[in-house]
Scaffold this active site. Structure first.
Site, mmCIF file in Angstrom:
data_model
loop_
_atom_site.group_PDB
_atom_site.id
_atom_site.type_symbol
_atom_site.label_atom_id
_atom_site.label_comp_id
_atom_site.label_asym_id
_atom_site.label_seq_id
_atom_site.Cartn_x
_atom_site.Cartn_y
_atom_site.Cartn_z
ATOM 1 N N TYR A 1 0.819 -1.130 -0.012
ATOM 2 C CA TYR A 1 0.102 -0.042 -0.043
ATOM 3 C C TYR A 1 0.896 1.334 -0.004
ATOM 4 O O TYR A 1 0.603 2.223 -0.597
ATOM 5 C CB TYR A 1 -0.909 -0.159 1.078
ATOM 6 C CG TYR A 1 -1.813 -1.071 1.152
ATOM 7 C CD1 TYR A 1 -2.405 -1.651 -0.111
ATOM 8 C CD2 TYR A 1 -2.370 -1.865 2.281
ATOM 9 C CE1 TYR A 1 -3.494 -2.728 -0.148
ATOM 10 C CE2 TYR A 1 -3.059 -2.920 2.420
ATOM 11 C CZ TYR A 1 -3.507 -3.357 1.013
ATOM 12 O OH TYR A 1 -4.383 -4.515 1.148
ATOM 13 N N ARG A 2 2.133 1.261 0.711
ATOM 14 C CA ARG A 2 2.844 2.384 0.766
ATOM 15 C C ARG A 2 3.204 2.672 -0.688
ATOM 16 O O ARG A 2 3.634 3.629 -1.093
ATOM 17 C CB ARG A 2 3.981 2.345 1.701
ATOM 18 C CG ARG A 2 3.396 2.099 3.273
ATOM 19 C CD ARG A 2 2.786 3.410 3.507
ATOM 20 N NE ARG A 2 2.558 3.642 4.830
ATOM 21 C CZ ARG A 2 1.519 4.523 5.462
ATOM 22 N NH1 ARG A 2 0.633 5.213 5.026
ATOM 23 N NH2 ARG A 2 1.431 4.370 6.843
#
Length: 184
Positions: A148-149
């Protein structure tokens, strides 16, 4: 491995496989999985529903992801809405696409399936922003958090507790659309 777009009917036809992958990836007890089956079956009828699946050459489900347009009256949306201040509600919840589930069977993890599924899902998502929740974890060790980052998701809520789950969750968001993949 083949990545395909699924219609609501495709997902419902493979619901047993979807629930099995979900259970393996999340480590949930069988009684919780039965409850999830009903939720998933109703999610496919939500406005803006989109789904993708990763299938082996034999047609076995290795992973899947789905989401839909978030709106008032939906349980997850309302939980997050109550936890945000007015400015953050305006920023994140005006026209969101909610990534409801994104899972890969543990033996298939670490080979880029999750990233391909997320990119494909967000490429067809309707909305100005996208949101998801994931159990809190060490961001350096958690594949989900690293994924997600890498996709530019930022913190919307941290250490949030959804009713009925004792674990803390992070709610993450990013703007849509995604930029095109790096051509290098």
């Amino acid at each position: 491995m083949r990545l395909v777009r699924w219609t609501p009917d495709d997902l419902v036809r493979r619901l047993d496989d979807v629930v099995a992958v979900y259970g393996e990836a999340m480590g949930y007890r069988p009684d919780l999985l039965e409850a999830r089956r009903g939720y998933i079956a109703t999610h496919v009828r939500r406005p803006g529903f989109r789904a993708v699946a990763s299938l082996t050459s034999e047609g076995h489900l290795a992973g899947f992801g789905y989401g839909y347009r978030g709106a008032t009256g939906q349980w997850w949306h309302d939980q997050v809405h109550r936890a945000l201040n007015a400015q953050d509600r305006q920023r994140w919840l005006t026209h969101p696409f909610e990534v409801v589930e994104l899972h890969v069977r543990p033996p298939a993890q670490g080979h880029g399936l999750g990233a391909r599924q997320l990119r494909a899902l967000l490429a067809v998502a309707e909305g100005d922003t996208t949101l998801l929740s994931t159990p809190e974890a060490d961001e350096e060790k958690s594949r989900a958090w690293r994924l997600y980052r890498r996709f530019g998701f930022v913190d919307v809520l941290r250490h949030f507790h959804f009713p009925g789950d004792e674990r803390p969750f992070g709610v993450l968001g990013r703007d849509l659309p995604l930029p095109p993949p790096d051509a290098s």
